[in-house]
Design an enzyme around this catalytic site. Structure first.
Site, PDB file in Angstrom:
ATOM      1  CB  ILE A   8      13.429  77.504  83.909  1.00  0.00           C
ATOM      2  CG1 ILE A   8      14.953  76.926  84.824  1.00  0.00           C
ATOM      3  CG2 ILE A   8      12.317  77.405  84.471  1.00  0.00           C
ATOM      4  CD1 ILE A   8      14.846  75.459  84.427  1.00  0.00           C
ATOM      5  CG  HIS A  48      10.410  80.932  85.339  1.00  0.00           C
ATOM      6  ND1 HIS A  48      10.643  80.091  86.309  1.00  0.00           N
ATOM      7  CD2 HIS A  48      11.441  81.236  84.656  1.00  0.00           C
ATOM      8  CE1 HIS A  48      11.885  80.265  86.706  1.00  0.00           C
ATOM      9  NE2 HIS A  48      12.558  81.143  85.582  1.00  0.00           N
ATOM     10  CB  CYS A  64      36.852  65.649  77.259  1.00  0.00           C
ATOM     11  SG  CYS A  64      36.694  66.672  75.730  1.00  0.00           S
TER      12      CYS A  64
END
Length: 494
Positions: free
Chosen positions: A47, A49, A437
């Site tokens: 993230i 911020h 997978c």
């Protein structure tokens, strides 16, 4: 003798290295592990911020806001995936509303632009999958998502292209004060540097203690996450936070730059700085806490889980300073969240500290901030694909079916500056093994390509860190027959 030695090649060390590569300096980036970004940088929320959470006047607040504003240009220069999608902090009751109002007020003081308070109707218009009992939210449109390890790798690659030297698998064991600079001992040999930048992440306190009395501790705080299949990657459009607590920003739900969905983390303080295993309790906690934001979390689409360790400082704030008792030694420590966001600004600030300490910063005329673009075959036009395959047929061979990654892409990222040396190194740079997978089908082919390109025996190929061998020997009788059918038949006869 190096002018500057940087200890630690996470996103902070790589940011510092790139900034220093702009100048006429001899710089070395030292990393104990087998690859760049192998610690906290590879296992976090990814993230960028907004900057409303940190205490006004703190280094966290300053570098968060300054760093956030730098991401568009840096990610464009370095060809790193970044999307400024905005974030929401949710309120479910009157106490939460007071909390997000405090965050808003902090954000105003910190200089976060364009924040707004939203009501239920506005929130659900943006995010219809959230719980209907939400009553308000803080919207920060400048928040975003990024590829964290891609950013660190790209900064290191660009730094190396501009003259920085990288030493992987060099664990610093001792630092000695010299008359002019420092002697640095590693498990691979010794070197000298006039200045040292301590970006050692979880081990920054231990590196600090090599030259000065202890003044802070780094507390490892584990956070666990679930990653969801790309089929549910658009479940939310923004980063969805719950009201923060003393232990962190709560369990978030967010899309990733590669189209997946991520939910987490929990927060568990540990004694061990290597405990990156997941637990049933931790994963159960984030699933239950995630339901507070939405009851519709698509748990059926979880494809993997992981855990990361945050370098939580005992001081409560980032530590970025030159030591009074060790001139020329700069700590860049305790860089927990929002460290990823702050990294570019911290890199610039370290230059200021070096300049104040006496380093002469003469800009290089040859500095090139542009990193060669990564080849993402499936994003090309049909004409571009045909031309690329004509030049190199390896781009016509799909290795990872889940993510449609070609052999040509894998060869390219192995051959770059700071290129991939392990299976996970390939995964972080080109994404084979990140799909449904999880490398079950493409893993062996990636190993074969690594062995061929690095000219090593396939049994020497590592998954990630030292000792993480995937093969120890043949699983069938070695008959000397190349064809698998004949080999199996010969084995049966024996």
């Amino acid at each position: 003798m190096y002018d500057v030695a940087i200890i630690g090649a996470g996103v902070i060390g790589c940011a510092v290295a790139r900034e220093l590569s702009r100048y006429d300096l001899k710089v070395v980036l030292i990393e104990k592990d087998t690859d760049i970004a192998n610690g906290t940088t590879k296992a976090n929320s990814a993230i960028v911020h907004g900057g409303y959470d940190a205490k006004p006047g703190s280094l966290k607040a300053r570098f968060n806001v300054e760093g956030n504003a730098m991401f568009d240009e840096i990610c464009k220069e370095l060809d790193v995936p970044f999307q400024r999608i905005g974030s929401l902090v949710l309120a479910f009751d009157h106490e939460d509303v007071q909390a997000i109002q405090e965050l808003y007020d902090r954000g105003v003081i910190n200089g976060v632009p364009n924040m707004e308070m939203l009501d239920r109707e506005q929130i659900l218009a943006l995010e219809p999958n959230l719980n209907k009992d939400i009553i308000a939210a803080l919207h920060a449109p400048t928040a975003g998502i990024v590829g964290p390890w891609e950013l660190a790798i790209a900064m290191a690659e660009n730094a190396i292209e501009n003259g920085v030297e990288l030493k992987l698998e060099h664990k610093v064991t001792q630092i000695e004060k010299l008359e002019n600079g420092y002697g640095i001992s590693t498990d691979k040999g010794k070197l000298k540097a006039a200045y040292v930048i301590n970006c050692a992440g979880l081990y920054a306190d231990e590196v600090h203690n090599m030259v000065a009395d202890p003044s802070f501790r780094i507390i490892p705080r584990r956070g666990q996450y679930n990653v969801f299949d790309r089929s549910v990657g658009d479940f939310v459009k923004k980063v969805i936070f719950q009201c923060p607590t003393k232990k962190g920003k709560g369990v978030l739900i967010a899309p990733t730059v590669h189209g997946n969905l991520i939910v987490g983390p929990d927060a568990e303080e540990l004694d061990c700085k290597e405990s990156i295993e997941t637990t049933m309790e931790g994963l159960g906690f984030i699933r239950e806490q995630g339901k507070k934001s939405t009851e519709k979390v698509p748990s059926h689409a979880i494809i993997t889980a992981f855990a990361g360790l945050r370098a939580t400082p005992s001081t409560g704030d980032f530590i970025v300073e030159e030591l009074t008792e060790a001139k020329g030694f700069i700590d860049v420590a305790g860089i927990e969240s929002p460290g990823l966001t702050a990294a570019p600004a911290i890199g610039v600030y370290v230059l200021e500290l070096l300049k104040n300490s006496g380093v002469i910063l003469k800009e290089k005329e040859s500095f090139n901030p542009i990193r060669r673009k990564a080849i993402r075959f499936m994003e090309l036009t049909d004409e571009e694909k045909a031309e690329l395959i004509k030049r190199d047929p390896r781009f016509g061979r799909i290795i990872c079916r889940c993510e449609s990654i070609t052999e040509g892409e894998i060869v390219d990222i192995i051959g770059r500056k700071a290129g991939a040396l392990t299976v996970d190194g390939v995964k972080r740079r080109a994404r084979p093994g990140t799909g449904r997978c999880q490398g079950g089908f493409c893993g062996p082919r990636v190993m074969e390509i690594l062995a061929r390109e690095l000219e090593m025996d396939i049994t020497e190929v590592l998954k990630d860190r030292r000792g993480s061998y995937l093969l120890t020997g043949p699983t069938k009788v070695d008959t000397g027959i190349e064809e698998s059918f004949d080999a199996v038949a010969a084995a049966k006869e024996l």
